[in-house]
Design a protein around this motif. Structure first.
Motif, PDB file in Angstrom:
ATOM      1  N   PHE A   1      23.966  46.560  15.407  1.00 27.03           N
ATOM      2  CA  PHE A   1      24.325  48.158  15.160  1.00 27.03           C
ATOM      3  C   PHE A   1      25.768  48.291  15.363  1.00 27.03           C
ATOM      4  O   PHE A   1      26.290  49.363  14.592  1.00 27.03           O
ATOM      5  N   LYS A   2      26.353  47.806  16.182  1.00 29.89           N
ATOM      6  CA  LYS A   2      27.872  47.946  16.445  1.00 29.89           C
ATOM      7  C   LYS A   2      28.836  47.500  15.155  1.00 29.89           C
ATOM      8  O   LYS A   2      29.827  48.257  15.013  1.00 29.89           O
ATOM      9  N   THR A   3      28.079  46.745  14.095  1.00 28.93           N
ATOM     10  CA  THR A   3      29.097  46.407  13.270  1.00 28.93           C
ATOM     11  C   THR A   3      28.657  47.154  11.850  1.00 28.93           C
ATOM     12  O   THR A   3      29.546  47.144  10.940  1.00 28.93           O
ATOM     13  N   ILE A   4      27.776  48.167  12.211  1.00 22.25           N
ATOM     14  CA  ILE A   4      27.598  49.075  11.044  1.00 22.25           C
ATOM     15  C   ILE A   4      28.862  50.257  11.045  1.00 22.25           C
ATOM     16  O   ILE A   4      29.338  50.967  12.074  1.00 22.25           O
ATOM     17  N   ARG A   5      29.505  50.180   9.931  1.00 24.69           N
ATOM     18  CA  ARG A   5      30.484  51.116   9.700  1.00 24.69           C
ATOM     19  C   ARG A   5      30.255  52.521   9.562  1.00 24.69           C
ATOM     20  O   ARG A   5      29.170  52.838   8.466  1.00 24.69           O
TER      21      ARG A   5
ATOM     22  N   LEU B   1      43.299  50.449   8.984  1.00 31.56           N
ATOM     23  CA  LEU B   1      42.190  50.726   8.085  1.00 31.56           C
ATOM     24  C   LEU B   1      41.484  52.076   8.373  1.00 31.56           C
ATOM     25  O   LEU B   1      41.328  52.588   9.471  1.00 31.56           O
ATOM     26  N   ALA B   2      41.640  52.786   7.292  1.00 35.10           N
ATOM     27  CA  ALA B   2      41.156  54.109   7.299  1.00 35.10           C
ATOM     28  C   ALA B   2      39.592  54.414   7.136  1.00 35.10           C
ATOM     29  O   ALA B   2      39.436  54.018   6.154  1.00 35.10           O
ATOM     30  N   PHE B   3      38.967  54.896   8.066  1.00 38.94           N
ATOM     31  CA  PHE B   3      37.424  54.861   7.708  1.00 38.94           C
ATOM     32  C   PHE B   3      37.149  56.294   7.080  1.00 38.94           C
ATOM     33  O   PHE B   3      37.231  57.469   7.521  1.00 38.94           O
ATOM     34  N   PRO B   4      36.630  56.366   5.832  1.00 35.62           N
ATOM     35  CA  PRO B   4      36.381  57.569   5.230  1.00 35.62           C
ATOM     36  C   PRO B   4      35.120  58.215   5.847  1.00 35.62           C
ATOM     37  O   PRO B   4      34.378  57.572   6.413  1.00 35.62           O
ATOM     38  N   SER B   5      35.194  59.621   5.710  1.00 30.39           N
ATOM     39  CA  SER B   5      33.934  60.132   6.079  1.00 30.39           C
ATOM     40  C   SER B   5      32.647  59.823   5.192  1.00 30.39           C
ATOM     41  O   SER B   5      33.052  59.527   4.215  1.00 30.39           O
ATOM     42  N   LEU B   6      31.467  59.656   6.002  1.00 27.93           N
ATOM     43  CA  LEU B   6      30.263  59.457   5.170  1.00 27.93           C
ATOM     44  C   LEU B   6      29.468  60.492   4.234  1.00 27.93           C
ATOM     45  O   LEU B   6      29.553  61.486   4.649  1.00 27.93           O
ATOM     46  N   THR B   7      29.251  59.998   2.988  1.00 24.54           N
ATOM     47  CA  THR B   7      28.652  61.039   2.383  1.00 24.54           C
ATOM     48  C   THR B   7      27.162  61.137   2.729  1.00 24.54           C
ATOM     49  O   THR B   7      26.632  59.936   3.319  1.00 24.54           O
TER      50      THR B   7
ATOM     51  N   GLU C   1      21.614  55.418   3.228  1.00 26.02           N
ATOM     52  CA  GLU C   1      21.600  54.002   3.069  1.00 26.02           C
ATOM     53  C   GLU C   1      21.793  53.248   4.582  1.00 26.02           C
ATOM     54  O   GLU C   1      20.989  52.213   4.709  1.00 26.02           O
ATOM     55  N   LEU C   2      22.657  54.018   5.239  1.00 26.65           N
ATOM     56  CA  LEU C   2      22.909  53.230   6.559  1.00 26.65           C
ATOM     57  C   LEU C   2      21.464  53.433   7.426  1.00 26.65           C
ATOM     58  O   LEU C   2      21.059  52.332   8.157  1.00 26.65           O
ATOM     59  N   CYS C   3      20.932  54.407   7.226  1.00 28.31           N
ATOM     60  CA  CYS C   3      19.483  54.527   8.090  1.00 28.31           C
ATOM     61  C   CYS C   3      18.498  53.546   7.605  1.00 28.31           C
ATOM     62  O   CYS C   3      17.703  53.038   8.437  1.00 28.31           O
ATOM     63  N   ARG C   4      18.473  53.206   5.982  1.00 26.13           N
ATOM     64  CA  ARG C   4      17.636  52.322   5.721  1.00 26.13           C
ATOM     65  C   ARG C   4      17.934  51.041   6.363  1.00 26.13           C
ATOM     66  O   ARG C   4      17.047  50.342   6.620  1.00 26.13           O
ATOM     67  N   ASP C   5      19.314  50.678   6.351  1.00 22.77           N
ATOM     68  CA  ASP C   5      19.845  49.188   6.785  1.00 22.77           C
ATOM     69  C   ASP C   5      19.310  49.193   8.385  1.00 22.77           C
ATOM     70  O   ASP C   5      19.089  48.260   8.939  1.00 22.77           O
ATOM     71  N   ILE C   6      19.340  50.497   9.023  1.00 24.45           N
ATOM     72  CA  ILE C   6      19.135  50.336  10.520  1.00 24.45           C
ATOM     73  C   ILE C   6      17.578  50.104  10.538  1.00 24.45           C
ATOM     74  O   ILE C   6      17.141  49.213  11.542  1.00 24.45           O
ATOM     75  N   LYS C   7      16.647  50.763   9.819  1.00 24.20           N
ATOM     76  CA  LYS C   7      15.356  50.586   9.938  1.00 24.20           C
ATOM     77  C   LYS C   7      14.985  49.130   9.478  1.00 24.20           C
ATOM     78  O   LYS C   7      14.138  48.401  10.212  1.00 24.20           O
ATOM     79  N   LYS C   8      15.626  48.502   8.621  1.00 26.72           N
ATOM     80  CA  LYS C   8      15.242  47.156   8.260  1.00 26.72           C
ATOM     81  C   LYS C   8      15.737  46.182   9.420  1.00 26.72           C
ATOM     82  O   LYS C   8      15.043  45.229   9.735  1.00 26.72           O
ATOM     83  N   MET C   9      16.863  46.484   9.966  1.00 27.47           N
ATOM     84  CA  MET C   9      17.435  45.720  11.156  1.00 27.47           C
ATOM     85  C   MET C   9      16.011  45.626  12.548  1.00 27.47           C
ATOM     86  O   MET C   9      15.878  44.815  12.874  1.00 27.47           O
ATOM     87  N   GLY C  10      15.700  46.829  12.570  1.00 26.86           N
ATOM     88  CA  GLY C  10      14.736  47.075  13.459  1.00 26.86           C
ATOM     89  C   GLY C  10      13.583  46.392  13.078  1.00 26.86           C
ATOM     90  O   GLY C  10      12.940  45.833  14.072  1.00 26.86           O
TER      91      GLY C  10
ATOM     92  N   ALA D   1      15.970  54.727  16.702  1.00 27.81           N
ATOM     93  CA  ALA D   1      16.182  56.277  16.451  1.00 27.81           C
ATOM     94  C   ALA D   1      17.471  56.768  17.029  1.00 27.81           C
ATOM     95  O   ALA D   1      18.154  57.754  16.462  1.00 27.81           O
ATOM     96  N   ILE D   2      18.093  56.197  18.172  1.00 27.73           N
ATOM     97  CA  ILE D   2      19.345  56.912  18.722  1.00 27.73           C
ATOM     98  C   ILE D   2      20.487  56.478  17.627  1.00 27.73           C
ATOM     99  O   ILE D   2      21.198  57.279  17.267  1.00 27.73           O
ATOM    100  N   LYS D   3      20.370  55.203  16.926  1.00 25.03           N
ATOM    101  CA  LYS D   3      21.378  54.821  15.817  1.00 25.03           C
ATOM    102  C   LYS D   3      21.386  55.716  14.717  1.00 25.03           C
ATOM    103  O   LYS D   3      22.329  56.176  14.176  1.00 25.03           O
ATOM    104  N   GLU D   4      20.093  56.011  14.406  1.00 25.27           N
ATOM    105  CA  GLU D   4      19.740  56.945  13.146  1.00 25.27           C
ATOM    106  C   GLU D   4      20.284  58.382  13.478  1.00 25.27           C
ATOM    107  O   GLU D   4      21.161  59.032  12.526  1.00 25.27           O
TER     108      GLU D   4
END
Length: 184
Positions: free
Chosen positions: A23-27, A99-105, A111-120, A175-178
């Motif tokens: 989870f820490k590696t998720i941008r 490294l400039a981190f753009p704000s998320l669309t 998409e990140l939430c789907r990735d989190i669910k898959k990791m879970g 749930a916390i990460k999402e």
């Protein structure tokens, strides 16, 4: 018999720790040095972590700076970041990489939430695999005459209870990460 439960619990705890580090590696729109943890730089023929060859800092919430201790490594670090899957283009000024981190669309958040669910889900599969292995050990103990049929049934129930607790913890972590991703 107690060693089976202890061993399984330790393995399940490690699974949760791996999930947290994943989870820490998720941008997530905020600068986080952990996104660089998986990137290896080919430094004099040796794969080296960026944080072992440069000072990594977060001067602003959406900016990460990398200042290598060896100036000749600047291009190597930039190349490794470009080759990675973090999706951020490094800006090299000759001394520091930014490294400039753009704000998320909204789409990227989903998409990140789907990735989190898959990791879970992957972590839950690992937990269930640990449970299966532990139950097989308990059945082998019963077959060898070390425990009775009643002991086996109680042990299986206890193993399931331990598994359920760890599955619930995985659900909480997800749930916390999402929530964190959607709140950014």
């Amino acid at each position: 018999m107690e060693s089976v439960f202890t061993s399984a619990s330790e393995k399940m705890e490690k699974t949760i720790n791996v999930l947290r580090s994943d989870f820490k590696t998720i941008r997530a729109g905020r600068a986080n040095a952990a996104v660089l943890d998986r990137i290896q730089v080919d430094y004099y023929g040796v794969p080296t972590a960026i944080n072992q060859m440069a000072a990594v800092s977060v001067p602003e919430p959406a900016l990460l700076t990398i200042q290598p201790w060896d100036a000749s490594a600047l291009k190597l670090i930039e190349k490794a970041i470009l080759a990675s899957d973090i999706g951020i283009n490094p800006q090299n000024d000759g001394k520091v990489i930014r490294l400039a981190f753009p704000s998320l669309t909204e789409d990227r958040r989903k998409e990140l939430c789907r990735d989190i669910k898959k990791m879970g889900e992957d972590s839950k599969v690992a937990i269930r695999s640990i449970r299966r292995d532990a139950i097989e050990k308990l059945k082998a103990m019963k077959k060898a005459g070390e425990i009775t049929e009643d002991d086996l049934k109680q042990a299986e129930k206890r193993m399931q209870d331990i598994t359920d607790k760890f599955i619930a913890r995985i659900d909480e972590e997800c749930a916390i990460k999402e929530k964190e991703i959607m709140a950014i």
